[in-house]
Design an enzyme around this catalytic site. Structure first.
Site, PDB file in Angstrom:
ATOM      1  NE  ARG A 126      35.527  -3.055  27.489  1.00 47.93           N
ATOM      2  CZ  ARG A 126      36.450  -2.613  28.711  1.00 47.93           C
ATOM      3  NH1 ARG A 126      37.732  -2.490  28.492  1.00 47.93           N
ATOM      4  NH2 ARG A 126      35.924  -2.279  29.661  1.00 47.93           N
ATOM      5  CD  GLU A 135      49.750  16.372  38.951  1.00 48.86           C
ATOM      6  OE1 GLU A 135      49.508  15.654  39.849  1.00 48.86           O
ATOM      7  OE2 GLU A 135      50.513  17.115  38.502  1.00 48.86           O
ATOM      8  CB  VAL A 186      50.233   9.612  40.792  1.00 42.36           C
ATOM      9  CG1 VAL A 186      50.567   9.547  42.576  1.00 42.36           C
ATOM     10  CG2 VAL A 186      51.475   8.574  40.814  1.00 42.36           C
ATOM     11  CD  GLU A 226      37.287  -0.876  39.813  1.00 43.03           C
ATOM     12  OE1 GLU A 226      36.362  -1.654  39.366  1.00 43.03           O
ATOM     13  OE2 GLU A 226      37.401   0.397  39.597  1.00 43.03           O
ATOM     14  CE  LYS A 261      47.518   4.547  42.569  1.00 50.23           C
ATOM     15  NZ  LYS A 261      45.249   5.804  43.538  1.00 50.23           N
ATOM     16  N   GLY A 272      37.435   9.006  41.675  1.00 51.61           N
ATOM     17  CA  GLY A 272      36.615   9.998  41.690  1.00 51.61           C
ATOM     18  C   GLY A 272      36.771  10.160  39.992  1.00 51.61           C
TER      19      GLY A 272
END
Length: 434
Positions: free
Chosen positions: A51, A136, A139, A197, A212, A309
């Site tokens: 963005r 991959e 989840v 968040e 998930k 992360g």
């Protein structure tokens, strides 16, 4: 096309340059030679899009072509595969996924929300074009649970899959557990540290874990994705006293996603549970994730690692890219979409187990008798009842652990107490993982 020994670089367009996008760039730069040997060719980013072009992301982007209109990446001849890391169940991410898969461009994503809601449609497009839809990283971050379920356990009938699927919630709960602090205080700290968040609702209300779980259930059981039937409860109403009571009883509280498939239908739930200290999930701390699957020949499989992360998630993204370079990929959900079965929703009320109930009540005579009468009339047997001293707002806490009972009977107990003047707050309900 056979890519196993292709030698020519796999050319990647990277869409989304947040934490994970930056991690992908750093990983490819640091481990590029090793990755090329394992992939059979170099993996090179040739275009990037996000963005904000001017944002400092802590990585040097000068060598990559910036693309303002990411939709053009689907049809570029100099792009072999598109990686989407912008998130969101709909909107630009879904548009880009459909465009790439429609024209036969392999697509790698970390977007669990999009897959939980639209995974079947996207898998059909990938299947029609004979191309890769890889996820991959969607989840459990860096834990190779998708590959483990889709490939390593492919020969097994899976009876159940469950685990700790959200690192933010696990960090909050284990910090409350270790330090005796309240939910709001620990949540604020998690936000300051970047574990949560600014708007943490998707995490603390269990929605992220439900996305998930939907994916894992489809892989485990060969059923169609069915996010709408996941019964979802988060952790925002857990208080320090719940953590302390659980510890006194020999348990730790974890937000657990659980799915089982049987003759009565598909059961899917995300819910805080009391986990006994001798269970592996009780020792999954901090922001770690863990997934347990039960196979009829392999037995119990236990996957644990960092669930979020830049490093772990980037590791999963690049592992998918290596598969694309090798031309090693099959059906997105382990079998053709037509072979995935629709499944009725199992009646949770028929499930039998022990339950933790916490009430905040007025400090007056007769309250315990009222609660006991409600459990008796609903057919719920009490294993233990604990009343603690003065709490805030002139109330006291009453904690009940039931004997094994049908969940509908526990629900009936709460319905009988609904509207009682004795109750000062909505009761807290947590099932016990036995």
């Amino acid at each position: 096309m056979t890519n196993l020994h292709r030698h020519a670089p796999l050319r990647v367009a990277l869409v989304g340059l947040g934490t994970v996008g930056g991690g992908v760039i750093r990983l490819l730069e640091k481990n590029g030679d090793l990755i090329a040997r394992r992939a059979g060719c170099p993996i090179q980013i040739v275009a990037i899009s996000a963005r904000d072009r001017n944002k400092d992301r802590g990585v040097d982007l000068s060598s990559y072509e910036w693309v303002d209109d990411m939709t053009t990446l689907a049809t570029r001849d100099d792009v072999d595969v598109v990686v989407e890391l912008i998130g969101g169940s709909d909107g630009p991410a879904l548009t880009l996924a459909r465009q790439c898969l429609t024209v036969g461009k392999p697509f790698v994503t970390a977007n669990k929300a999009m897959l939980a809601h639209h995974g079947l449609d996207l898998a059909r497009l990938a299947e029609k074009g004979g191309i890769a839809l890889k996820y991959e990283a969607a989840v459990a971050g860096g834990i190779p649970v998708i590959k483990g379920m889709r490939e390593g356990a492919a020969a097994n009938e899976i009876s159940g899959v469950f685990g700790i699927l959200n690192g933010t919630c696990n960090y909050i709960l284990t910090t409350m557990e270790k330090e005796g602090r309240g939910f709001d205080e620990v949540l604020k700290e998690a936000q300051e540290l970047g574990y949560a968040e600014a708007d943490p609702s998707f995490d603390i209300d269990g929605v992220d874990a439900a996305h998930k779980l939907t994916i894992l259930a489809s892989l485990a059981f060969g059923t169609e994705l069915d996010f709408d039937t996941v019964a979802t409860t988060g952790i925002r109403h857990i208080i320090a006293a719940d953590i302390a009571e659980a510890a006194a009883l020999g348990y730790r509280i974890r937000l657990v996603g659980m799915a089982q498939n049987g003759p009565d239908g598909l059961f899917q739930r995300v819910h805080p549970m009391l986990v006994p200290l001798n269970h592996p999930l009780a020792h999954v701390d901090g922001s770690l994730n863990a997934v347990v699957a039960e196979g009829n020949f392999v037995g119990r499989l236990f996957f644990q690692g960092r669930g979020a992360g830049d490093g772990p998630t980037a590791s999963a993204v690049v592992a998918d890219l290596i598969d694309v370079a090798r031309d090693e990929y099959g059906d997105a959900f382990a079998m053709p979409v037509a072979a995935l079965t629709p499944q009725k929703t199992a009646d949770a009320g028929a499930r039998i187990g022990r339950t933790y109930l916490r009430f905040k009540v007025k400090d007056q005579p007769g309250v315990l008798a009222e609660i006991a009468a409600a459990t008796r009339d609903a057919g719920v047997s009490i294993e233990s009842m604990i009343q603690r001293g003065a709490h805030h707002e002139d109330g006291v806490l009453v904690v009940i652990v039931t004997h094994a009972s049908e969940e509908r009977a526990v629900r009936d107990t709460l319905e009988r107490l609904a509207g009682s003047d004795s109750l000062l707050d909505t009761p807290m309900v947590m099932h016990i993982l036995d």
